[in-house]
Design an enzyme around this catalytic site. Structure first.
Site, mmCIF file in Angstrom:
data_model
loop_
_atom_site.group_PDB
_atom_site.id
_atom_site.type_symbol
_atom_site.label_atom_id
_atom_site.label_comp_id
_atom_site.label_asym_id
_atom_site.label_seq_id
_atom_site.Cartn_x
_atom_site.Cartn_y
_atom_site.Cartn_z
ATOM 1 N N ASP A 48 6.350 19.339 -1.745
ATOM 2 C CA ASP A 48 6.479 18.188 -0.843
ATOM 3 C C ASP A 48 5.414 17.147 -1.130
ATOM 4 O O ASP A 48 5.672 15.953 -1.074
ATOM 5 C CB ASP A 48 6.424 18.621 0.630
ATOM 6 N N ASP A 93 -1.808 16.599 -3.097
ATOM 7 C CA ASP A 93 -2.976 15.988 -2.451
ATOM 8 C C ASP A 93 -4.163 16.159 -3.407
ATOM 9 O O ASP A 93 -4.391 15.316 -4.274
ATOM 10 C CB ASP A 93 -3.193 16.685 -1.096
ATOM 11 N N PHE A 115 -2.930 10.676 6.487
ATOM 12 C CA PHE A 115 -2.428 11.974 6.932
ATOM 13 C C PHE A 115 -0.955 11.829 7.306
ATOM 14 O O PHE A 115 -0.626 11.244 8.338
ATOM 15 C CB PHE A 115 -3.236 12.489 8.126
HETATM 16 C C1 PRP Z 1 0.462 21.825 1.543
HETATM 17 C C2 PRP Z 1 1.612 21.174 0.804
HETATM 18 C C3 PRP Z 1 1.329 21.506 -0.640
HETATM 19 C C4 PRP Z 1 -0.183 21.514 -0.690
HETATM 20 C C5 PRP Z 1 -0.691 20.230 -1.311
HETATM 21 O O1 PRP Z 1 0.720 23.181 1.714
HETATM 22 O O2 PRP Z 1 2.842 21.694 1.235
HETATM 23 O O3 PRP Z 1 1.830 22.770 -0.996
HETATM 24 O O4 PRP Z 1 -0.651 21.639 0.666
HETATM 25 O O5 PRP Z 1 -2.091 20.142 -1.258
HETATM 26 P P1 PRP Z 1 -3.038 20.193 -2.525
HETATM 27 O O6 PRP Z 1 -2.460 19.290 -3.571
HETATM 28 O O7 PRP Z 1 -4.357 19.703 -1.986
HETATM 29 O O8 PRP Z 1 -3.149 21.625 -2.973
HETATM 30 P P2 PRP Z 1 0.012 24.118 2.803
HETATM 31 O O9 PRP Z 1 -1.002 24.979 2.106
HETATM 32 O O10 PRP Z 1 -0.475 23.305 3.953
HETATM 33 O O11 PRP Z 1 1.208 25.058 3.272
HETATM 34 P P3 PRP Z 1 2.638 24.619 3.897
HETATM 35 O O12 PRP Z 1 3.470 24.048 2.769
HETATM 36 O O13 PRP Z 1 3.201 25.893 4.405
HETATM 37 O O14 PRP Z 1 2.377 23.590 4.974
#
Ligand code: PRP
Length: 183
Positions: A104, A107, A156
């Protein structure tokens, strides 16, 4: 009783349901052109990518295999812990297969980097990385995905699968969360 809706927590809508659908269709067409004759394995990174993943699968005009992996680096907070944890692995062997990792958001880029290394070790024929959103200013250029839906500013964002402490995932659009909701 006054009922507070999720909409009240959204400062601004970044992408409407309509804009999202149009972009997902374009990405589906692009992937079908690239891998349509290969029966690619589309890997959904739970849970954030789930809405994008399902919509994308429906926009692909070819045979695909679906698989799911679950990792977490944010827990219930707004900041990455810096450590990616594998919670659920794929069900199927991907050796020799053309794999598409569907995220999705990128970051820090840590999660996608971890997943690429994890899956590359299983010797797939190819890996294509796709992310619906990309906070390009938050990571090194080398962590860019092959296909990205939208580049976004360092805000955010929630909705369309993206959460804060598991709230807001089911909003049909992508919006910027009011800072007072997570600070
Ligand atoms: C979120 C998002 C990505 C990741 C991106 O997942 O869905 O997988 O963080 O961040 P990064 O580029 O800094 O690694 P999260 O760990 O919050 O789990 P979720 O998808 O279940 O919300």
């Amino acid at each position: 009783m006054l009922i507070r809706t999720a909409e009240q927590d959204i400062e601004r809508v970044l992408y409407t349901e309509k804009a999202i659908a149009a972009r997902v269709e374009e990405i589906g067409t692009q992937l079908t052109k690239k891998l349509g004759d290969k029966r690619p394995v589309l890997v959904c990174v739970l849970k954030g990518a789930s809405f994008f993943y399902i919509d994308l699968c429906r926009c692909m005009n070819c045979a695909i295999d679906m698989d799911f992996i679950s990792v977490s680096s944010y827990g219930a907070g707004a900041q990455s812990t810096g450590v990616v944890r594998l919670i659920k692995d794929l069900d199927n062997n991907i050796t020799g297969r053309d794999v598409v990792i569907v995220e999705d958001i990128i970051d820090s880029g840590l999660t996608m980097h971890y997943l690429k290394e994890l899956l590359a070790a299983r010797k797939p024929s190819s890996i294509t990385t796709v992310s619906f959103l990309d906070k390009a200013s938050c990571h090194d250029k080398s962590l860019k995905t092959d296909i990205c839906g939208f580049e976004i500013p360092d805000e955010f964002v929630v909705g369309y699968g993206l959460d804060y402490a598991n709230y807001y995932r089911n909003l049909p659009y992508i919006g910027i969360l009011r800072p007072e909701c997570y600070q």
